[in-house]
Design a protein around this motif. Sequence first.
Motif, PDB file in Angstrom:
ATOM      1  N   ALA A  68      34.852  41.091  35.394  1.00 47.06           N
ATOM      2  CA  ALA A  68      35.943  40.498  36.182  1.00 47.06           C
ATOM      3  C   ALA A  68      35.390  39.291  36.938  1.00 47.06           C
ATOM      4  O   ALA A  68      35.102  39.374  38.123  1.00 47.06           O
ATOM      5  N   PRO A  69      35.203  38.166  36.253  1.00 46.38           N
ATOM      6  CA  PRO A  69      34.536  37.019  36.865  1.00 46.38           C
ATOM      7  C   PRO A  69      35.253  36.495  38.113  1.00 46.38           C
ATOM      8  O   PRO A  69      36.476  36.598  38.229  1.00 46.38           O
ATOM      9  N   PRO A  70      34.466  35.954  39.041  1.00 51.80           N
ATOM     10  CA  PRO A  70      35.030  35.449  40.302  1.00 51.80           C
ATOM     11  C   PRO A  70      36.100  34.378  40.114  1.00 51.80           C
ATOM     12  O   PRO A  70      36.941  34.205  40.995  1.00 51.80           O
ATOM     13  N   SER A  71      36.098  33.702  38.990  1.00 58.83           N
ATOM     14  CA  SER A  71      37.129  32.684  38.759  1.00 58.83           C
ATOM     15  C   SER A  71      38.518  33.290  38.613  1.00 58.83           C
ATOM     16  O   SER A  71      39.519  32.594  38.749  1.00 58.83           O
ATOM     17  N   GLU A  72      38.584  34.596  38.343  1.00 56.06           N
ATOM     18  CA  GLU A  72      39.871  35.260  38.142  1.00 56.06           C
ATOM     19  C   GLU A  72      40.114  36.435  39.096  1.00 56.06           C
ATOM     20  O   GLU A  72      41.214  36.976  39.126  1.00 56.06           O
ATOM     21  N   ASN A  73      39.088  36.867  39.831  1.00 49.49           N
ATOM     22  CA  ASN A  73      39.172  38.113  40.599  1.00 49.49           C
ATOM     23  C   ASN A  73      38.444  38.005  41.931  1.00 49.49           C
ATOM     24  O   ASN A  73      37.605  37.137  42.125  1.00 49.49           O
ATOM     25  N   ASN A  74      38.730  38.977  42.821  1.00 49.71           N
ATOM     26  CA  ASN A  74      37.934  39.160  44.028  1.00 49.71           C
ATOM     27  C   ASN A  74      36.771  40.065  43.617  1.00 49.71           C
ATOM     28  O   ASN A  74      36.772  41.271  43.868  1.00 49.71           O
ATOM     29  N   THR A  75      35.805  39.469  42.953  1.00 45.72           N
ATOM     30  CA  THR A  75      34.718  40.231  42.340  1.00 45.72           C
ATOM     31  C   THR A  75      33.861  40.944  43.378  1.00 45.72           C
ATOM     32  O   THR A  75      33.416  42.066  43.145  1.00 45.72           O
ATOM     33  N   GLY A  76      33.648  40.328  44.523  1.00 44.86           N
ATOM     34  CA  GLY A  76      32.842  40.969  45.568  1.00 44.86           C
ATOM     35  C   GLY A  76      33.428  42.299  46.005  1.00 44.86           C
ATOM     36  O   GLY A  76      32.706  43.294  46.136  1.00 44.86           O
ATOM     37  N   ALA A  77      34.737  42.336  46.210  1.00 41.14           N
ATOM     38  CA  ALA A  77      35.401  43.583  46.599  1.00 41.14           C
ATOM     39  C   ALA A  77      35.345  44.602  45.469  1.00 41.14           C
ATOM     40  O   ALA A  77      35.164  45.807  45.703  1.00 41.14           O
ATOM     41  N   TYR A  78      35.471  44.133  44.240  1.00 36.27           N
ATOM     42  CA  TYR A  78      35.428  45.003  43.054  1.00 36.27           C
ATOM     43  C   TYR A  78      34.040  45.637  42.951  1.00 36.27           C
ATOM     44  O   TYR A  78      33.896  46.854  42.770  1.00 36.27           O
ATOM     45  N   VAL A  79      32.987  44.838  43.096  1.00 37.95           N
ATOM     46  CA  VAL A  79      31.609  45.342  43.046  1.00 37.95           C
ATOM     47  C   VAL A  79      31.396  46.390  44.133  1.00 37.95           C
ATOM     48  O   VAL A  79      30.839  47.466  43.878  1.00 37.95           O
ATOM     49  N   ALA A  80      31.833  46.086  45.344  1.00 46.89           N
ATOM     50  CA  ALA A  80      31.661  47.016  46.466  1.00 46.89           C
ATOM     51  C   ALA A  80      32.388  48.329  46.199  1.00 46.89           C
ATOM     52  O   ALA A  80      31.859  49.410  46.499  1.00 46.89           O
ATOM     53  N   HIS A  81      33.584  48.252  45.625  1.00 44.11           N
ATOM     54  CA  HIS A  81      34.352  49.449  45.306  1.00 44.11           C
ATOM     55  C   HIS A  81      33.616  50.309  44.287  1.00 44.11           C
ATOM     56  O   HIS A  81      33.458  51.525  44.472  1.00 44.11           O
TER      57      HIS A  81
END
Length: 128
Positions: A68-81
């Motif tokens: 889920a690349p940062p260009s399309e997603n809130n990747t930081g929140a996804y990683v933390a989840h």
Amino acid sequence: MARGIRNNNPGNIRGASYQWVGETGRDKDGFVIFSAPQYGVRAMYRTLQTYRNHYGLMTPSGIINRWAPPSENNTGAYVAHVASVLGVAEHEAIPLEKYGELIKVIIKHENGVQPYSDEVIHAGIAAA
């Protein structure tokens, strides 16, 4: 109903130059449609294995930044989840025995729900 659930593609995998096992088509945005959710889970597991074996991506940060690349997603929140649910650090390798749980977390994050039984998850993994 979320696109991933509707398409039996709970990982929201986009189409590629090849056809996945169980693929019946693609939606208007290029996401694969599978005939059953087990095929979508199978595609998820195979993708995760490719990340691990060919790209060395084994951590929540490595996996999710590609998924889920940062260009399309809130990747930081996804990683933390993902890290929180799996009980690992963001840069710690996820043990193979936790990949079933990883798949469930990705499904939940991608769709807002994780409606599949353990049998469906395990059937998809076993088919890979």
